[in-house]
Design an enzyme around this catalytic site. Structure first.
Site, mmCIF file in Angstrom:
data_model
loop_
_atom_site.group_PDB
_atom_site.id
_atom_site.type_symbol
_atom_site.label_atom_id
_atom_site.label_comp_id
_atom_site.label_asym_id
_atom_site.label_seq_id
_atom_site.Cartn_x
_atom_site.Cartn_y
_atom_site.Cartn_z
ATOM 1 N N ASP A 154 0.792 -1.107 -0.163
ATOM 2 C CA ASP A 154 0.136 -0.081 -0.149
ATOM 3 C C ASP A 154 0.991 1.158 -0.097
ATOM 4 O OD1 ASP A 154 -2.145 -1.744 0.134
ATOM 5 O OD2 ASP A 154 -2.296 -1.814 2.359
ATOM 6 N N ASP A 176 -0.767 -2.669 -3.894
ATOM 7 C CA ASP A 176 -2.296 -3.212 -3.622
ATOM 8 C C ASP A 176 -3.292 -1.957 -3.591
ATOM 9 O OD1 ASP A 176 -4.230 -4.975 -2.617
ATOM 10 O OD2 ASP A 176 -3.441 -4.744 -0.553
ATOM 11 N N ASP A 180 -4.896 2.402 3.233
ATOM 12 C CA ASP A 180 -5.787 1.499 4.073
ATOM 13 C C ASP A 180 -5.882 1.874 5.479
ATOM 14 O OD1 ASP A 180 -6.299 -0.291 1.769
ATOM 15 O OD2 ASP A 180 -5.208 -2.053 2.582
ATOM 16 N N ARG A 227 -13.204 1.048 -4.120
ATOM 17 C CA ARG A 227 -12.577 1.584 -3.187
ATOM 18 C C ARG A 227 -12.554 2.970 -2.980
ATOM 19 N NH1 ARG A 227 -8.589 -2.789 -0.724
ATOM 20 N NH2 ARG A 227 -9.876 -4.784 -1.097
#
Length: 652
Positions: A154, A176, A180, A227
């Site tokens: 991330d 990724d 997050d 997302r």
């Protein structure tokens, strides 16, 4: 953007999510004033990150600049607070590695070019009070792994943290997710970031608990697939003024979407702009989603809205931009900004209890502007800005300069003239605004008379005082230079200076413009003091210039001198130069206003007047005057420009 402070106690960690506030009226979003430009660059977090004690990052710690991975990793993981400035591009090795970020840190890009490449900023469980701003984090993508199934690289990942502000960053092309926020993290604000050219942009949750409170505003999601964000079991997710554009169109009927309220999330979306987005906002049957005021253009699929969710204004105040203005505003203001990264602001007393502690936090060899914002109040302390800490702005934040006072009471008997100064500025390129500097030493109470007690001493070059006041008696303001033959320049504008004996003195080239000078009476009918005592070096044609100002005094008529020549240590080559021009003079000024000092005749100094007015003005053989032909050679510009062309007066 101020928090509703009465709710802070109710928002203690772990206490939220148990009660649901009523929703505001439907037209609230349309009538709220727009955010100002200044709000977009504030260095204080808003939204949920501002509650329950707030988020200050590394404030109070040292400011350091890093240019390599080892230094970044060392300071980011340290136990102590740090403001860490990332200068230039830092390539992380091995590819995809973590940079662990501990509590009480600010990580901020310098200018708009600070970036972290091939690596992740990782906040472990328990980490708190972190600010990450003005960075680009990019390129840990593994070719062929579009779904991010083989790596967990991330841009920023945080687990079970609290009080984090992610602001004005650019995230793109990672292994990724881009961001997050996981596992019961709380009091998070994500503002003015760019999420670009990626599959999984921004995930929140991975928990069965309903605890996370998050504010997401003015972000730009462009070229992302999913997302945007995905919010799983958030107690409160507040999204406003975000821009969603150019969504990846790969034909996926389910996993290409905008914002998703999952599990038992309560989500509020306000005044956002969705352009070409599939499933712009959707909610699980167990979640609640309120949408108001957004614009949808060329959207398809789900537009879910049900339940009451919550009222963000029950937690904090905020301003909404009109949805129609969001694309232009977010394109302009999101992502790294030179205006943010080129300067640092330190708050007194907030993060720093004293002015000196804020000065101490500025790194030696400082190379960026640092503002020390001093809140209204009286600060009884001595302050020294050392020579190795240039580019500091000392700024009072009150409405008037009298609101913010730095004062002490040391006389020269206890520290020499230098040691007596309440504030001493040895660095170059220092500015002070909206402040009062005072030395309130009481001569009578100590049975002393004629005791030096400086409010301010400067030795640095390119010093500016704007809307400042200097209060004292003898030797109130000394503008000097580090060596006899070195020229330092000081510009004082729209200010106030008071004193009695030699209260404006030194060898620096000093311009006092559009200011008030008050000559205080000592109770004498014949000699109450001397306004100036210059010690200009013989090769410097420019000493003191007082122009377009006014001198006031309640001393008896004919009892005050304009000045006398100071030769420190009997140095014969310190030949005072003082010009007072276009200034109003009081009746207290003597008919022969210049006088000798320590055996040196005033007639050997370079004293002159030009164009003065008022009851104390006169033209006699004891009052040398510039000629009209000479006057253009003695202007503010001639005094200050020097070889480097310094022109602080041009900024007005």
């Amino acid at each position: 953007m101020a928090a509703v402070f009465g709710l802070v106690a109710a928002l203690a960690l772990g206490a939220v999510g148990e009660a649901k506030a009523a929703a505001p009226a439907a037209d609230t979003a349309q009538t709220t004033p727009a955010t100002t430009t200044a709000d977009r660059f504030t260095d204080r977090p808003h939204g949920f990150a501002s509650l329950a004690g707030g988020t200050t990052g590394g404030a109070g710690g040292k400011v350091v600049t890093v240019t390599d991975q080892a230094s970044l990793a060392r300071y980011a993981a340290a136990d102590q607070p740090y403001v860490i400035r990332v200068k230039g591009s830092i390539a992380v090795e091995p590819f995809g590695s973590d940079i662990v970020v501990a509590s009480d840190k600010t990580i901020i890009g310098v200018g708009d070019t600070g970036e972290i490449v091939h690596g992740e900023l990782h906040l472990k469980p328990g980490t708190h009070n972190v600010i990450i701003r003005n960075l680009t984090i990019r390129d840990s993508y593994v070719e062929g792994d579009w779904d991010g199934k083989t790596t967990d690289f991330d841009a920023i990942q945080m687990d079970s943290v609290h009080h984090v502000w992610i602001d004005h960053n650019r995230f793109t092309h990672m292994g990724d997710g881009l961001l997050d926020v996981r596992k019961d993290s709380q009091y998070i604000t994500v503002s003015y970031n760019q999420f670009a050219d990626h599959n999984k942009a921004f995930g929140i949750g991975w928990t069965d608990n309903v605890t996370t409170q998050i504010t997401i505003d003015h972000n730009w999601f462009t070229g992302t697939k999913q997302r945007n964000p995905s919010a799983d079991n958030c107690a409160y997710a507040h999204l406003y003024n975000n821009y969603f554009s150019n969504q990846v169109a790969d034909g996926d009927p389910q996993w290409t979407y905008g914002s998703w309220a999952r599990g038992r999330t309560e989500m509020v979306i306000e005044n956002s702009y969705y352009d070409g987005v599939q499933h712009p906002y959707q909610a699980d049957a167990t979640a609640e989603l309120v949408q108001r005021g957004s614009i949808l253009r060329n959207t398809t699929g789900r537009h879910d809205a049900w339940g009451d969710a919550f009222d963000p204004r029950a937690f904090y105040d905020y301003r909404l931009d009109p949805a129609a203005a969001v694309p232009a505003l977010v394109k302009r203001f999101s992502g790294p900004q030179k205006r943010i990264g080129d300067a640092v602001t330190l708050h007194v007393p907030g993060a720093y209890p004293t002015v000196q502690s804020a000065v101490d936090a500025v790194p030696a060899g400082n190379d960026v502007p640092v503002t020390i914002a001093v809140a209204p109040g009286t600060y009884r302390e001595k302050v020294v800005v050392p020579a190795d800490k240039p580019k500091i702005l000392l700024q009072g934040t009150g409405q008037h300069r009298s609101d913010t006072v730095i004062v002490y009471d040391t006389p020269a008997e206890y520290g020499g003239s230098t040691g007596s100064a309440t504030v001493r500025i040895a660095a170059n390129d220092v500015t002070a605004r909206h402040l009062t500097f005072s030395n309130d030493f009481d001569e009578a109470a100590h049975e002393l008379r004629g005791e030096q007690a400086l409010a301010m001493k400067t030795t640095g070059d390119r010093i500016v005082f704007e809307d400042t006041a200097f209060l004292g008696n003898q030797d109130t303001l000394m503008t000097d230079s580090p060596r006899l033959t070195t020229v330092s320049r000081v510009y004082i504008r729209d200010s106030y200076i008071e004193g009695d004996v030699d209260f404006i003195y030194g060898r620096a080239t000093t311009v006092i413009e559009r200011s008030v000078i008050r000559a205080l009476s000592r109770g004498s009918t014949t000699n109450n003091g001397y306004i100036t005592a210059a010690s200009t070096w013989k090769d410097n044609p420019y000493g003191f210039l007082i122009t377009r100002s006014e001198i006031l005094s309640d001393a008896p008529a004919g009892s005050f001198h304009l000045g006398r020549p100071w030769h420190p240590g009997g140095q014969p080559d310190a030949i005072a130069q003082v010009l007072i021009r276009d200034t109003k003079l009081p009746a207290a000024i003597k008919a022969s206003p210049w006088t000798d000092m320590s055996g040196f005749s005033w007639r050997d100094a370079r004293f002159a007047e030009y164009g003065n007015s008022g009851p104390g003005a006169a033209v006699t053989e004891d009052r040398p005057q510039l000629s009209d032909a000479e006057a253009p050679s003695y202007t503010v510009a001639r005094y200050l420009n020097g070889a480097d062309g310094w022109a602080p007066y041009d900024r007005h």
